[in-house]
Design a protein around this motif. Structure first.
Motif, mmCIF file in Angstrom:
data_model
loop_
_atom_site.group_PDB
_atom_site.id
_atom_site.type_symbol
_atom_site.label_atom_id
_atom_site.label_comp_id
_atom_site.label_asym_id
_atom_site.label_seq_id
_atom_site.Cartn_x
_atom_site.Cartn_y
_atom_site.Cartn_z
ATOM 1 N N PRO A 123 0.817 -1.222 0.000
ATOM 2 C CA PRO A 123 0.000 0.000 0.000
ATOM 3 C C PRO A 123 0.851 1.273 0.000
ATOM 4 C CG PRO A 123 0.078 -0.940 2.207
ATOM 5 C CD PRO A 123 0.862 -1.866 1.333
ATOM 6 N N ALA A 124 1.112 1.838 -1.187
ATOM 7 C CA ALA A 124 2.058 2.958 -1.298
ATOM 8 C C ALA A 124 1.364 4.298 -1.555
ATOM 9 C CB ALA A 124 3.053 2.674 -2.424
ATOM 10 N N ALA A 125 1.937 5.356 -0.964
ATOM 11 C CA ALA A 125 1.541 6.737 -1.261
ATOM 12 C C ALA A 125 2.815 7.502 -1.608
ATOM 13 C CB ALA A 125 0.844 7.355 -0.057
ATOM 14 N N LEU A 126 2.667 8.592 -2.334
ATOM 15 C CA LEU A 126 3.839 9.367 -2.783
ATOM 16 C C LEU A 126 4.071 10.588 -1.903
ATOM 17 C CD1 LEU A 126 3.192 9.523 -6.627
ATOM 18 C CD2 LEU A 126 5.195 8.519 -5.545
ATOM 19 N N VAL A 127 5.338 10.847 -1.616
ATOM 20 C CA VAL A 127 5.696 12.086 -0.917
ATOM 21 C C VAL A 127 6.764 12.793 -1.743
ATOM 22 C CG1 VAL A 127 6.639 13.112 1.184
ATOM 23 C CG2 VAL A 127 5.209 11.064 1.355
ATOM 24 N N PHE A 128 6.410 13.934 -2.294
ATOM 25 C CA PHE A 128 7.385 14.723 -3.057
ATOM 26 C C PHE A 128 8.152 15.605 -2.071
ATOM 27 C CE2 PHE A 128 4.133 13.647 -6.177
ATOM 28 C CZ PHE A 128 4.925 13.166 -7.216
ATOM 29 N N THR A 129 9.480 15.510 -2.099
ATOM 30 C CA THR A 129 10.316 16.222 -1.120
ATOM 31 C C THR A 129 10.985 17.445 -1.754
ATOM 32 O OG1 THR A 129 12.248 14.875 -1.678
ATOM 33 C CG2 THR A 129 10.839 14.064 0.105
ATOM 34 N N LYS A 130 11.576 18.259 -0.896
ATOM 35 C CA LYS A 130 12.421 19.400 -1.302
ATOM 36 C C LYS A 130 11.665 20.422 -2.159
ATOM 37 C CE LYS A 130 16.504 16.437 -0.970
ATOM 38 N NZ LYS A 130 17.843 16.127 -1.398
ATOM 39 N N ALA A 131 10.385 20.623 -1.846
ATOM 40 C CA ALA A 131 9.555 21.544 -2.635
ATOM 41 C C ALA A 131 10.019 22.993 -2.501
ATOM 42 C CB ALA A 131 8.092 21.425 -2.220
ATOM 43 N N ASP A 132 10.795 23.291 -1.459
ATOM 44 C CA ASP A 132 11.268 24.674 -1.270
ATOM 45 C C ASP A 132 12.491 24.990 -2.121
ATOM 46 O OD1 ASP A 132 13.852 24.448 0.944
ATOM 47 O OD2 ASP A 132 12.532 22.735 0.685
ATOM 48 N N LYS A 133 13.047 23.984 -2.783
ATOM 49 C CA LYS A 133 14.337 24.179 -3.470
ATOM 50 C C LYS A 133 14.202 24.792 -4.861
ATOM 51 C CE LYS A 133 16.671 21.999 -0.171
ATOM 52 N NZ LYS A 133 17.142 22.789 0.933
ATOM 53 N N GLN A 134 12.972 24.931 -5.362
ATOM 54 C CA GLN A 134 12.807 25.598 -6.652
ATOM 55 C C GLN A 134 11.436 26.267 -6.669
ATOM 56 O OE1 GLN A 134 12.751 21.835 -7.211
ATOM 57 N NE2 GLN A 134 10.621 22.090 -6.724
ATOM 58 N N SER A 135 11.090 26.921 -7.779
ATOM 59 C CA SER A 135 9.815 27.649 -7.842
ATOM 60 C C SER A 135 8.643 26.681 -7.770
ATOM 61 C CB SER A 135 9.725 28.436 -9.144
ATOM 62 O OG SER A 135 9.564 27.543 -10.230
ATOM 63 N N LYS A 136 7.525 27.189 -7.290
ATOM 64 C CA LYS A 136 6.306 26.371 -7.188
ATOM 65 C C LYS A 136 5.904 25.859 -8.578
ATOM 66 C CE LYS A 136 1.625 26.350 -5.347
ATOM 67 N NZ LYS A 136 1.075 25.657 -6.516
ATOM 68 N N THR A 137 6.089 26.708 -9.586
ATOM 69 C CA THR A 137 5.744 26.317 -10.961
ATOM 70 C C THR A 137 6.528 25.085 -11.388
ATOM 71 O OG1 THR A 137 5.536 28.669 -11.397
ATOM 72 C CG2 THR A 137 5.503 27.241 -13.312
ATOM 73 N N LYS A 138 7.829 25.105 -11.109
ATOM 74 C CA LYS A 138 8.698 23.980 -11.490
ATOM 75 C C LYS A 138 8.301 22.721 -10.718
ATOM 76 C CE LYS A 138 12.221 22.221 -13.694
ATOM 77 N NZ LYS A 138 11.689 21.404 -14.776
ATOM 78 N N THR A 139 8.046 22.879 -9.412
ATOM 79 C CA THR A 139 7.607 21.738 -8.589
ATOM 80 C C THR A 139 6.322 21.152 -9.173
ATOM 81 O OG1 THR A 139 8.571 22.672 -6.580
ATOM 82 C CG2 THR A 139 6.853 21.050 -6.266
ATOM 83 N N ASP A 140 5.345 22.005 -9.439
ATOM 84 C CA ASP A 140 4.052 21.535 -9.954
ATOM 85 C C ASP A 140 4.214 20.822 -11.292
ATOM 86 O OD1 ASP A 140 2.890 22.606 -7.736
ATOM 87 O OD2 ASP A 140 2.057 24.371 -8.730
ATOM 88 N N GLN A 141 5.102 21.364 -12.122
ATOM 89 C CA GLN A 141 5.370 20.774 -13.442
ATOM 90 C C GLN A 141 5.896 19.342 -13.298
ATOM 91 O OE1 GLN A 141 8.298 23.141 -15.443
ATOM 92 N NE2 GLN A 141 6.898 23.809 -17.021
ATOM 93 N N ASN A 142 6.924 19.179 -12.454
ATOM 94 C CA ASN A 142 7.532 17.858 -12.251
ATOM 95 C C ASN A 142 6.534 16.873 -11.645
ATOM 96 O OD1 ASN A 142 9.977 18.605 -13.325
ATOM 97 N ND2 ASN A 142 10.940 19.056 -11.368
ATOM 98 N N ILE A 143 5.731 17.371 -10.713
ATOM 99 C CA ILE A 143 4.754 16.490 -10.060
ATOM 100 C C ILE A 143 3.695 16.045 -11.071
ATOM 101 C CG2 ILE A 143 2.897 16.433 -8.338
ATOM 102 C CD1 ILE A 143 4.799 18.106 -6.524
ATOM 103 N N ARG A 144 3.238 16.988 -11.899
ATOM 104 C CA ARG A 144 2.244 16.634 -12.931
ATOM 105 C C ARG A 144 2.785 15.549 -13.858
ATOM 106 N NH1 ARG A 144 0.678 21.897 -13.339
ATOM 107 N NH2 ARG A 144 1.985 22.281 -15.162
ATOM 108 N N LYS A 145 4.053 15.705 -14.271
ATOM 109 C CA LYS A 145 4.676 14.699 -15.152
ATOM 110 C C LYS A 145 4.727 13.338 -14.464
ATOM 111 C CE LYS A 145 7.695 17.799 -17.792
ATOM 112 N NZ LYS A 145 9.051 18.330 -17.847
ATOM 113 N N PHE A 146 5.093 13.362 -13.182
ATOM 114 C CA PHE A 146 5.220 12.098 -12.439
ATOM 115 C C PHE A 146 3.854 11.420 -12.316
ATOM 116 C CE2 PHE A 146 6.081 9.050 -9.186
ATOM 117 C CZ PHE A 146 7.433 8.785 -9.303
ATOM 118 N N LEU A 147 2.832 12.199 -11.968
ATOM 119 C CA LEU A 147 1.490 11.620 -11.795
ATOM 120 C C LEU A 147 0.947 11.083 -13.116
ATOM 121 C CD1 LEU A 147 -0.062 14.248 -9.339
ATOM 122 C CD2 LEU A 147 0.841 11.980 -8.775
#
Length: 203
Positions: free
Chosen positions: A135-159
């Protein structure tokens, strides 16, 4: 919320883990993904899990007792660059045995570095979890290390990749060990898993 956290035991043999008499959640991720920092942030203890700049610091299954009620487990990372093949296989066997045989395990949080494009090793590990019924859930780490836009972009690609593998993406959380982002959502979710386990809904 987590009021109390204490180290219980470290070992290399899943068979020597504490008696499976209470709910347990585990954290795992690629080397250097920020796992120890996240655990310390969630528990409010800066030195509970040992952090290191050097990948592969966690080489054991580490159990922590939370609120005298449930276990939090810090697992060795996967995808080590600098350990010999035999050691790597030993760790992988240990991790897979623990994840598939531990009967009180009610959630596994797979940590993914939000700064990176989807990594093959993370996707393969999540596919393995799905195949094995972990039973796995995802935790995206280090969200403070770049812009929110970049974080959201990478997360969207991953999902999107996750939806290609599974019919739907798993639960996910966006976190930063530096500024505490995601702490409340993640601890609330864990609390729900523990309550479900204790009420006997998870067999």
């Amino acid at each position: 919320m987590i009021q109390k956290a204490q180290f219980v035991v470290s070992n290399t043999n899943p068979g020597n883990c504490p008696k499976p008499d209470r709910a347990e959640v585990a954290f795992i991720g690629r080397s250097n993904v920020g796992k120890s920092s996240l655990i310390n942030m969630l528990t409010g203890k800066n030195d509970l899990a040992k952090t290191s700049q050097k990948p592969g610091k966690t080489q054991l299954i580490n159990h922590f007792m939370i609120n005298d009620r449930w276990y939090l487990v810090d697992l060795p990372g996967y995808g080590f660059a600098k350990v010999n093949v035999k050691v790597k296989q030993g760790w992988e066997n240990m991790i897979s045995t623990y994840l598939t045989k531990r009967e009180n395990l009610c959630g596994v949080f797979v940590l993914v570095d939000s700064r990176l494009e989807p990594q093959k090793i993370d996707l393969e590990f999540l596919l393995w979890c799905g195949t094995e019924g972990v039973p796995a859930a995802l935790v995206f780490t280090k969200a403070d290390k770049q812009s929110k836009t970049k974080t959201d972009q990478n997360i969207r690609k991953f999902l999107k990749k996750m939806e290609e593998i599974f019919e739907e993406a798993p639960d996910y959380f966006i976190t930063s060990a530096e500024n505490g982002q995601g702490k409340e959502q993640l601890t609330t979710f864990i609390e729900e898993l523990v309550q479900e386990y204790e009420s006997g809904e998870i067999i």
